[in-house]
Design a protein around this motif. Structure first.
Motif, PDB file in Angstrom:
ATOM      1  N   UNK A 109      -3.826  -6.384  -8.012  1.00 48.93           N
ATOM      2  CA  UNK A 109      -2.527  -5.786  -7.669  1.00 48.93           C
ATOM      3  C   UNK A 109      -2.502  -5.345  -6.212  1.00 48.93           C
ATOM      4  N   UNK A 110      -3.586  -4.715  -5.778  1.00 43.94           N
ATOM      5  CA  UNK A 110      -3.641  -4.238  -4.387  1.00 43.94           C
ATOM      6  C   UNK A 110      -3.624  -5.420  -3.428  1.00 43.94           C
ATOM      7  N   UNK A 138       3.954  -2.918  -8.765  1.00 41.07           N
ATOM      8  CA  UNK A 138       2.624  -2.648  -8.219  1.00 41.07           C
ATOM      9  C   UNK A 138       2.009  -1.413  -8.870  1.00 41.07           C
ATOM     10  N   UNK A 148      -5.467  11.370 -14.073  1.00 38.90           N
ATOM     11  CA  UNK A 148      -4.657  10.372 -13.369  1.00 38.90           C
ATOM     12  C   UNK A 148      -3.601   9.676 -14.234  1.00 38.90           C
ATOM     13  N   UNK A 181      -0.188   9.011  -2.604  1.00 39.19           N
ATOM     14  CA  UNK A 181       0.348   8.540  -3.878  1.00 39.19           C
ATOM     15  C   UNK A 181      -0.716   7.755  -4.643  1.00 39.19           C
ATOM     16  N   UNK A 182      -1.431   6.885  -3.925  1.00 37.80           N
ATOM     17  CA  UNK A 182      -2.398   6.015  -4.590  1.00 37.80           C
ATOM     18  C   UNK A 182      -3.556   6.793  -5.196  1.00 37.80           C
ATOM     19  N   UNK A 231       1.312   6.566   6.415  1.00 33.82           N
ATOM     20  CA  UNK A 231       2.630   6.487   5.782  1.00 33.82           C
ATOM     21  C   UNK A 231       2.733   7.343   4.534  1.00 33.82           C
ATOM     22  N   UNK A 286       1.807  -9.479   0.332  1.00 34.78           N
ATOM     23  CA  UNK A 286       3.259  -9.357   0.443  1.00 34.78           C
ATOM     24  C   UNK A 286       3.648  -8.611   1.705  1.00 34.78           C
ATOM     25  N   UNK A 287       2.971  -7.488   1.921  1.00 36.83           N
ATOM     26  CA  UNK A 287       3.304  -6.669   3.090  1.00 36.83           C
ATOM     27  C   UNK A 287       2.981  -7.411   4.369  1.00 36.83           C
ATOM     28  N   UNK A 344      -6.568   4.458  -9.815  1.00 36.63           N
ATOM     29  CA  UNK A 344      -7.264   3.542  -8.929  1.00 36.63           C
ATOM     30  C   UNK A 344      -8.521   4.185  -8.335  1.00 36.63           C
ATOM     31  N   UNK A 389       0.945  -1.986 -12.360  1.00 31.16           N
ATOM     32  CA  UNK A 389      -0.341  -2.691 -12.449  1.00 31.16           C
ATOM     33  C   UNK A 389      -1.500  -1.740 -12.186  1.00 31.16           C
ATOM     34  N   UNK A 390      -1.309  -0.854 -11.213  1.00 34.66           N
ATOM     35  CA  UNK A 390      -2.369   0.119 -10.906  1.00 34.66           C
ATOM     36  C   UNK A 390      -2.623   1.015 -12.125  1.00 34.66           C
ATOM     37  N   UNK A 391      -1.561   1.299 -12.873  1.00 33.83           N
ATOM     38  CA  UNK A 391      -1.731   2.103 -14.080  1.00 33.83           C
ATOM     39  C   UNK A 391      -2.119   1.263 -15.290  1.00 33.83           C
ATOM     40  N   UNK A 410       6.970  13.667   1.133  1.00 28.48           N
ATOM     41  CA  UNK A 410       7.430  12.567   1.962  1.00 28.48           C
ATOM     42  C   UNK A 410       7.591  11.347   1.078  1.00 28.48           C
ATOM     43  N   UNK A 440      -6.378  -4.005 -11.141  1.00 30.93           N
ATOM     44  CA  UNK A 440      -5.929  -3.157 -10.035  1.00 30.93           C
ATOM     45  C   UNK A 440      -6.265  -3.779  -8.686  1.00 30.93           C
ATOM     46  N   UNK A 489      -1.986   3.217   5.303  1.00 25.60           N
ATOM     47  CA  UNK A 489      -1.644   3.841   4.015  1.00 25.60           C
ATOM     48  C   UNK A 489      -1.687   5.356   4.135  1.00 25.60           C
ATOM     49  N   UNK A 548       1.277   6.818   1.694  1.00 25.41           N
ATOM     50  CA  UNK A 548       1.106   6.137   0.404  1.00 25.41           C
ATOM     51  C   UNK A 548      -0.293   6.341  -0.176  1.00 25.41           C
ATOM     52  N   UNK A 558      -2.438  -8.397  -3.902  1.00 24.26           N
ATOM     53  CA  UNK A 558      -1.147  -9.064  -3.884  1.00 24.26           C
ATOM     54  C   UNK A 558      -0.132  -8.261  -3.073  1.00 24.26           C
ATOM     55  N   UNK A 559      -0.197  -6.958  -3.262  1.00 20.68           N
ATOM     56  CA  UNK A 559       0.683  -6.084  -2.485  1.00 20.68           C
ATOM     57  C   UNK A 559       0.413  -6.250  -0.993  1.00 20.68           C
ATOM     58  N   UNK A 574       8.150  -1.690   2.889  1.00 18.88           N
ATOM     59  CA  UNK A 574       8.307  -3.129   3.068  1.00 18.88           C
ATOM     60  C   UNK A 574       8.216  -3.905   1.761  1.00 18.88           C
ATOM     61  N   UNK A 580      -3.372   8.037  -8.717  1.00 22.14           N
ATOM     62  CA  UNK A 580      -3.358   7.043  -9.793  1.00 22.14           C
ATOM     63  C   UNK A 580      -4.792   6.797 -10.266  1.00 22.14           C
ATOM     64  N   UNK A 611       5.492  -9.887   5.402  1.00 27.64           N
ATOM     65  CA  UNK A 611       6.730  -9.311   5.936  1.00 27.64           C
ATOM     66  C   UNK A 611       6.513  -8.652   7.292  1.00 27.64           C
ATOM     67  N   UNK A 666       6.651   8.178  -0.180  1.00 31.26           N
ATOM     68  CA  UNK A 666       5.354   7.560   0.061  1.00 31.26           C
ATOM     69  C   UNK A 666       5.222   6.199  -0.615  1.00 31.26           C
TER      70      UNK A 666
END
Lengths: 387, 311
Positions: free
Chosen positions: A12-13, B104, B80, A226-227, A221, A19-20, A232, B107-109, B89, A9, A218, A223, A15-16, B95, A230, A23, B91
């Motif tokens: 993954x974070x 992504x 979870x 959302x995170x 926005x 990537x962001x 995480x 992977x988190x899961x 919204x 995990x 995060x 997210x 790498x994300x 980008x 999970x 950009x 979320x």
């Protein structure tokens, strides 16, 4: 298994995040632009007059007159004699470790030199040596004022001043009392002093800002909502978010030092390993501060504000803008709490004076303690809930 | 299987206060397995807060809840992997591309790489995003974003799916599609709890709870709710609705009056006998209106139950 998932995990974070970042042109540009702009802006900074430099002396003569000389030098307030060394080598070592900025060596034949001076005047040898850590040109400038300090003598043995004066009549211009030996930056170029400091300043600015903004973004926005639903864990999110910035921090260090060496001919006396170790400790400290800010700020704008709130005093008090020794005591105490203060000492020590990181450990552990405290506070504040 | 074992969500006296505001006020819920359970209520009625508490994102001020047999928020970590949540919204990361977002989250899961790929492929196909694979999420249309968010929420095949006003940014056609997908999930055994403020969406749900000012004011199947509505619904067809409105304004037993084009919809107290006759009494003979009792719809239910709340 659990650990493996956790590492997965984190990766993954990270790498994300990279990537962001790639950009996000603006942020990406800042990674490169901030160091270079700052370097050019601060490369030609102004010097200040400095007093109360920490100093030590070794007195091989150990006569009443030699002790008087040291007392006078101390009374000048340019230096504070805080220690006595047993040898010139010890003095040099202290100088390299940054424990003192100035060292005075009084030779064993001090009394004879004193006599010579009266007899031969200008052509006589200097009475003693003064070793200066000239990596900060301001330090050297102040010490220069000490070089012509008139040597005091005990009145009892000494003929009265007016007679003494006539004894050396014809000697209108006595030789300097001290011979100066500037260390580490003999040409006294301010860039040599500024560039390593800039490494610290730039890291402080970018590392704290990037981390605090990265997490607050995060949240802003949506997210984060959302995170946190999970599997995480908060610490995974934090570590995963920080890692890319550690890398960016190291790139910035390389950039500043590279450009510094190229344009301002700053000598790089440290080994790459030492530089990386020192930078990593400081980057970690700055990132944890950013994390803490991210748990307090609700919007990216607040994160910006808090970052600058923490940045400004560090900039002013750490010894980057104004010489540390010239600051009043309370300001120095506050400065001791700031990571940049310690890092400046470390990085100047290893880059300019060629000290090893282990020799600078007395400045490394405060950084480690700082990081630990910040991380604990941040983890305590960041809960996997929205309330 | 006992009845209680089939309940995926149970809550008793669930309450959440923000300062002096009571966002959710003693809500008791029972959500059976594999059902599509609707939360109907206006904005600010406590739908999102309730969902967040059930996910373990917010701590209840009072009361308790069990989700999939686990106490929330105490055992929320255990939820979870078994719960999916689609926020109100959008979320996801704008980008990142469609694929990168899903990858992504996979992977988190901790989904294994091969399983992750095939699962993503399946979902992209199912939710008609296969041709958008490399497009950045921020540039998708409203409907595409919503389908991507749904794909992300079900990526790890959760037993329970929370959808918080999933269709609020979507056109009617996409909305219909979306509900097809929801029922497909329910058919596969997923329990879905979905909040909405659209009546026609609420009507599709197996079970429905109506929230108002944080209180649960009615629940049951949509049909039950419509049958049990504590009012008589009268519809008036007229050329001059304004005039009719004026004439009816002071009528005793009138609960509410709404205009729909040339029709007026009246809610009358149950006690009002002979409602058609009573209404005609109020109207001038020359109004040229036809009056008839009609079947209550969900909106009528909503008006009645939320009206009680106010008075």
């Amino acid at each position: 298994m659990k650990l493996l998932e956790s590492v997965g995990r984190i990766v993954a974070i990270s790498r994300k995040e990279i990537r962001q970042l790639r950009r996000d042109r603006l942020t990406f540009g800042m990674v490169v632009a901030i160091p270079i702009v700052q370097l050019v802006l601060f490369g030609y900074a102004i010097n200040e007059d400095v007093r109360h430099l920490r100093a030590a002396a070794v007195d091989y003569a150990n006569t009443q007159n030699s002790r008087l000389l040291l007392a006078d030098a101390h009374a000048s307030q340019v230096i504070d004699l805080v220690r006595k060394a047993s040898s010139a080598e010890e003095l040099e070592e202290w100088l390299r470790r940054g424990e003192i900025r100035v060292g005075i060596v009084i030779p064993a034949d001090y009394e004879r030199r004193l006599e010579d001076r009266k007899r031969h005047g200008r052509s006589a040898r200097p009475l003693a040596q003064i070793l200066v850590d000239a990596s900060d040109p301001a330090t050297y400038g102040s010490v220069a004022g000490l070089l012509n300090l008139p040597p005091p003598e005990r009145p009892g043995i000494q003929p009265p001043r007016w007679r003494y004066g006539s004894a050396i009549s014809g000697v209108s211009n006595p030789p300097p009392t001290f011979e100066a030996r500037p260390f580490y930056n003999p040409e006294r170029r301010s860039a040599v002093h500024i560039v390593p400091g800039l490494v610290g300043v730039i890291l402080t600015m970018t590392m704290v800002l990037f981390t605090s903004v990265a997490i607050v973004r995060e949240r802003e926005r949506g997210s984060l909502e959302l995170l946190i639903t999970t599997p995480m864990k908060p610490v995974e999110l934090m570590v995963g978010k920080i890692l890319p910035y550690v890398l960016i921090g190291l790139i910035q260090v390389g950039l500043v030092l590279g450009v510094g060496a190229l344009i301002f001919r700053v000598p790089l006396r440290a080994t790459p390993q030492d530089t990386i170790v020192a930078a990593l400790v400081f980057i970690t400290a700055s990132l944890t501060l950013g994390l803490l800010i991210s748990t307090i700020a609700k919007t990216q704008f607040q994160a910006f504000q808090l970052t600058f709130f923490s940045f400004l005093p560090q900039m002013l008090l750490s010894g980057f803008m104004f010489p540390f020794d010239a600051m009043p005591r309370p300001a120095q105490w506050i400065a001791e709490l700031m990571p940049l203060t310690h890092f400046l000492r470390v990085i100047r020590g290893i880059l300019l004076r060629g000290a090893r990181v282990v020799e600078m450990r007395h400045e490394i552990w405060p950084l480690a303690v700082f990081a630990l405290v910040m991380l604990t506070l941040a983890a305590g504040r960041f809960r996997k809930r929205l309330d | 299987m006992s009845e209680s074992a089939e309940q995926v969500i149970r809550s008793q006296g669930l309450t959440r206060r923000f300062g002096s505001l009571v966002a959710v006020d003693h809500v008791d819920l029972e959500v059976p397995k594999a059902s599509v359970y609707g939360f109907l209520g206006p904005n600010g009625s406590g739908k999102t807060t309730t969902i967040r508490m059930l996910c373990g994102l917010l701590e209840p001020s009072e009361g308790k809840a069990q989700v999939l047999g686990l106490e929330v928020p105490k055992e929320a970590e255990g939820l979870r992997r078994r719960v999916g949540y689609m926020t109100q919204r959008f979320s996801l990361f704008e980008d990142l591309s469609v694929f990168e977002n899903l990858d992504f989250l996979g992977e988190i899961h901790s989904l294994k790489a091969s399983h992750r790929r095939s699962r993503i492929d399946t979902l992209l196909e199912r939710y008609r995003l296969a041709d958008r694979r490399k497009q950045r999420a921020g540039t998708l249309s409203g409907g595409q974003k919503q389908r991507l968010a749904l794909a992300a929420a079900v990526l790890h095949e959760p037993e329970l799916l929370f959808l918080d006003e999933p269709t609020s940014a979507v056109d009617p056609e996409n909305r219909r599609d979306f509900w097809e997908s929801i029922f497909q999930l329910a058919d596969e055994g997923t329990t879905v709890l979905c909040s909405t403020h659209y009546m026609e969406e609420a009507e599709r749900c197996h079970l429905l709870a109506i929230l108002d000012h944080g209180k649960l004011v009615a629940n049951g199947t949509p049909q039950q709710l419509m049958d049990d509505v504590d009012a008589t619904v009268v519809e008036i067809q007229t050329e001059d609705p304004r005039r009719v409105r004026e004439q009816l304004a002071g009528m005793t037993g009138l609960l509410s009056l709404a205009q729909l084009g040339n029709r007026l919809r009246l809610l009358l107290h149950r006690e009002v006998e002979n409602p058609v006759w009573q209404v005609e009494e109020e109207l001038d003979i020359d109004a040229g209106a036809t009056v008839q009792v009609v079947r209550p719809n969900l909106e009528d239910v909503f008006v009645v139950v939320t009206r009680d709340e106010v008075s």
